[in-house]
Write an enzyme that holds these catalytic residues in place. Structure first.
Site, PDB file in Angstrom:
ATOM      1  N   LYS B  56      -1.787   9.313   2.399  1.00 48.56           N
ATOM      2  CA  LYS B  56      -1.783   9.065   0.951  1.00 48.56           C
ATOM      3  C   LYS B  56      -1.749  10.345   0.120  1.00 48.56           C
ATOM      4  O   LYS B  56      -1.286  10.337  -1.030  1.00 48.56           O
ATOM      5  CB  LYS B  56      -3.023   8.252   0.561  1.00 48.56           C
ATOM      6  CG  LYS B  56      -3.005   6.831   1.077  1.00 48.56           C
ATOM      7  CD  LYS B  56      -2.141   5.928   0.227  1.00 48.56           C
ATOM      8  CE  LYS B  56      -2.295   4.465   0.647  1.00 48.56           C
ATOM      9  NZ  LYS B  56      -1.422   3.585  -0.143  1.00 48.56           N
ATOM     10  N   SER B  81      -9.936   1.881  -4.105  1.00 48.57           N
ATOM     11  CA  SER B  81     -11.218   2.183  -3.471  1.00 48.57           C
ATOM     12  C   SER B  81     -10.977   2.768  -2.087  1.00 48.57           C
ATOM     13  O   SER B  81     -11.876   2.931  -1.302  1.00 48.57           O
ATOM     14  CB  SER B  81     -12.066   0.912  -3.360  1.00 48.57           C
ATOM     15  OG  SER B  81     -11.334  -0.090  -2.692  1.00 48.57           O
ATOM     16  N   GLU B 207       2.399  -5.219  10.055  1.00 42.99           N
ATOM     17  CA  GLU B 207       1.288  -5.558   9.170  1.00 42.99           C
ATOM     18  C   GLU B 207       0.297  -6.461   9.897  1.00 42.99           C
ATOM     19  O   GLU B 207       0.596  -6.982  10.970  1.00 42.99           O
ATOM     20  CB  GLU B 207       1.784  -6.190   7.870  1.00 42.99           C
ATOM     21  CG  GLU B 207       2.344  -7.587   8.015  1.00 42.99           C
ATOM     22  CD  GLU B 207       2.872  -8.129   6.684  1.00 42.99           C
ATOM     23  OE1 GLU B 207       2.427  -7.697   5.618  1.00 42.99           O
ATOM     24  OE2 GLU B 207       3.751  -9.012   6.742  1.00 42.99           O
ATOM     25  N   GLY B 211      -2.384 -11.270   7.140  1.00 41.86           N
ATOM     26  CA  GLY B 211      -1.700 -11.267   5.850  1.00 41.86           C
ATOM     27  C   GLY B 211      -0.272 -10.795   6.004  1.00 41.86           C
ATOM     28  O   GLY B 211       0.014  -9.619   5.810  1.00 41.86           O
ATOM     29  N   ASP B 213       2.411 -11.062   4.274  1.00 40.96           N
ATOM     30  CA  ASP B 213       3.216 -11.203   3.054  1.00 40.96           C
ATOM     31  C   ASP B 213       4.470 -10.329   3.087  1.00 40.96           C
ATOM     32  O   ASP B 213       5.520 -10.727   2.583  1.00 40.96           O
ATOM     33  CB  ASP B 213       2.373 -10.860   1.822  1.00 40.96           C
ATOM     34  CG  ASP B 213       1.885  -9.431   1.847  1.00 40.96           C
ATOM     35  OD1 ASP B 213       1.029  -9.121   2.704  1.00 40.96           O
ATOM     36  OD2 ASP B 213       2.371  -8.608   1.053  1.00 40.96           O
ATOM     37  N   SER B 307      -1.144   6.265  10.493  1.00 37.84           N
ATOM     38  CA  SER B 307      -1.213   6.546   9.059  1.00 37.84           C
ATOM     39  C   SER B 307      -2.514   7.167   8.576  1.00 37.84           C
ATOM     40  O   SER B 307      -2.524   7.873   7.577  1.00 37.84           O
ATOM     41  CB  SER B 307      -0.947   5.254   8.280  1.00 37.84           C
ATOM     42  OG  SER B 307      -1.952   4.299   8.561  1.00 37.84           O
TER      43      SER B 307
END
Lengths: 327, 327
Positions: B56, B81, B207, B211, B213, B307
């Site tokens: 990140k 968060s 993923e 979830g 999605d 990651s």
């Protein structure tokens, strides 16, 4: 004095050539938090990423490589229940050399299986009644195998010195180099590399508080023998340093300091939580000395050898949990 | 089609220039055991060693760097968060830019403290009644702060793509690249890099099973919204992918596969025990897909982005202990 030592820098450089493309060229990590805590600029040479998870592969591969063709055809034997066993087993397999490893019959099943997986013949002995060194010597005589001890061997020491050589080659001169010590193979090899590549670098050995035989040996000039020390640094549970090792330490190592198991546990947790690496007890010794400021290294460039990562997962989990409770 | 995408390769290359000497050039690790289990030759790009412990930092630093001098003087705001909060806080400090981070008042004390330690102003809100996105938008309007979202932002995506660029630059062409996805910033940036640097490389997103999605969005061509998924991969607990992300996935990502929490736990343990690295749940997604052979990669050269490594130590210890019981 150097001319009388069992290992010189040329031997380390030759070992590095043999290991090129064979051993992993392990990464050097840095950490802003480690720098803040120690007050120094710290470079961690991560031998936990080495083949078999520890620096031991270097010395084992170099020692077998140095044998005559005839000897390599006959084979080698080692006695170890730790990283040297796996280093020897893998190195022998890579070089196509038969290998026998003398291990205690009560060694963890996983370690026995791992050694056999590498293709080694495992010779079991009873820890209570047997003498593994004598068993290895007898096997060597009976079968014509070369005995490769874990540290008191010139080609092993030269091989271990290649980790420090890589560190200096990567980051340039250092003011201090901290190296853990059990039998002293890694420390003496590192000291030979440092003396040549960074003559002003102060080399400090680090051993468990529970067994400060190397410290006493260096300070007294005589090899001190002790009972098996009670420490989580199982890679440093040796009872004495090597005969070839002591003169090298006297020539090139400034001092040896000691670290408690509590300091090791905190260091293992720091490595996991902050630096995202898994380090075994012995592998955390050198770092713990620096992070606890056992030597004044404020403002200095400091090398730390992280010797290995083969920690029992239950102990590792315990270090994580204990740390969590403290915070 | 590429011309219509929010990010092109030139943007990734420009981000790499901005990050040179600022972000860590993280190591690429390999493992003979990982190769044996997967049947492939696997290269692990270790962003758990990145600053703040996750990729990140790359996107955050790049996005702030791209702002005008005037905007940088006024400052930035983010809502997170997780790793984006710390990435923004550190990047802003390094660039001398004021930063506010909107975080839930019940966030772990350690995360709040870490974000404040980096010098960020922490704005607390009540998770039950507040809308962090609206709070950030209001702060942005009131104080003239630039809102930098965690993934749906061209400069963030371009920054995240630099990890894959480094991987290709280090190891050359790959047949497959596996990348985890939450909002899709890392996956879309990686796909842009792969399409340019290794056009034949098949890019697969991964993923959590809880979830899927992103999988459904890619397959249906419409952004699917879901409830917060219940998974240990907290870095991938997003409710939908980004608007800028979807077209990039459609152009350059072959498929998205899913991994269960049990598979993640085993992968976290494998990383610790065999590869000596600490990896968080989301960080283990891509590797788990490869090691469980969810896609046939036999004999192929496969890149895996690891990651991040910011795992709760209690959860980490639990993964270690559970694995020990299984063996």
């Amino acid at each position: 004095m150097s001319s009388a030592l069992a290992v010189n820098y040329a031997a380390v450089a030759a070992a590095a050539e043999r290991l090129r493309g064979v051993a992993h060229h392990t990464p050097v990590l840095t950490s802003a938090q480690a720098d803040a805590i120690s007050g120094a600029r710290v470079f961690f040479k991560c031998e936990n990423f080495q083949r078999v998870g520890a620096f031991k592969f270097r010395g084992a591969y170099n020692a077998i490589s140095c044998l005559s063709e005839e000897q390599r055809r006959r084979g080698v034997v080692a006695f170890s229940s730790g990283n040297h066993a796996q280093g020897m087993a893998l190195a022998a397999r890579m070089l196509g050399v038969p290998v026998a490893i003398v291990m205690p019959s009560d060694a963890p099943a996983m370690k026995l299986a791992a050694t056999r997986e590498y293709g080694a013949e495992v010779i079991l002995y009873d820890r209570a009644t047997g003498d593994r060194e004598a068993i290895a010597a007898r096997l060597g005589a009976e079968r014509g195998l070369a005995v490769i001890p874990a540290y008191d061997h010139a080609d092993v020491i030269a091989g271990q010195g290649t980790a420090a050589k890589e560190l200096f080659d990567s980051v340039g001169p250092l003011d201090y180099l901290f190296v853990c010590t059990g039998g002293g193979g890694l420390l003496s090899g590192s000291a030979i590399a440092a003396a040549h590549l960074a003559p002003d670098c102060v080399v400090i050995g680090v051993e468990p508080e529970a067994g400060n035989d190397a410290q006493r040996s260096l300070r007294s000039g005589q090899i001190v023998h002790i009972a098996v020390p009670d420490t989580i640094a199982d890679g440093a549970q040796t009872q004495h340093i090597g005969k070839l090792v002591l003169p090298i330490l006297q020539a090139h190592v400034r001092d040896i300091v000691t670290v408690s198991d509590d300091q090791l546990r905190r260091q293992i947790r720091f490595f996991a939580e902050r630096m995202k690496i898994v380090v075994e007890g012995a592998g955390a010794l050198a770092a713990a000395a620096v992070m606890n400021r056992l030597v004044d290294v404020a403002g200095k460039r400091v090398g730390v050898i992280v010797s290995g990562g083969n920690i029992d997962m239950a102990l590792f989990a315990e270090c994580m949990a204990r740390g969590a409770a403290e915070v």
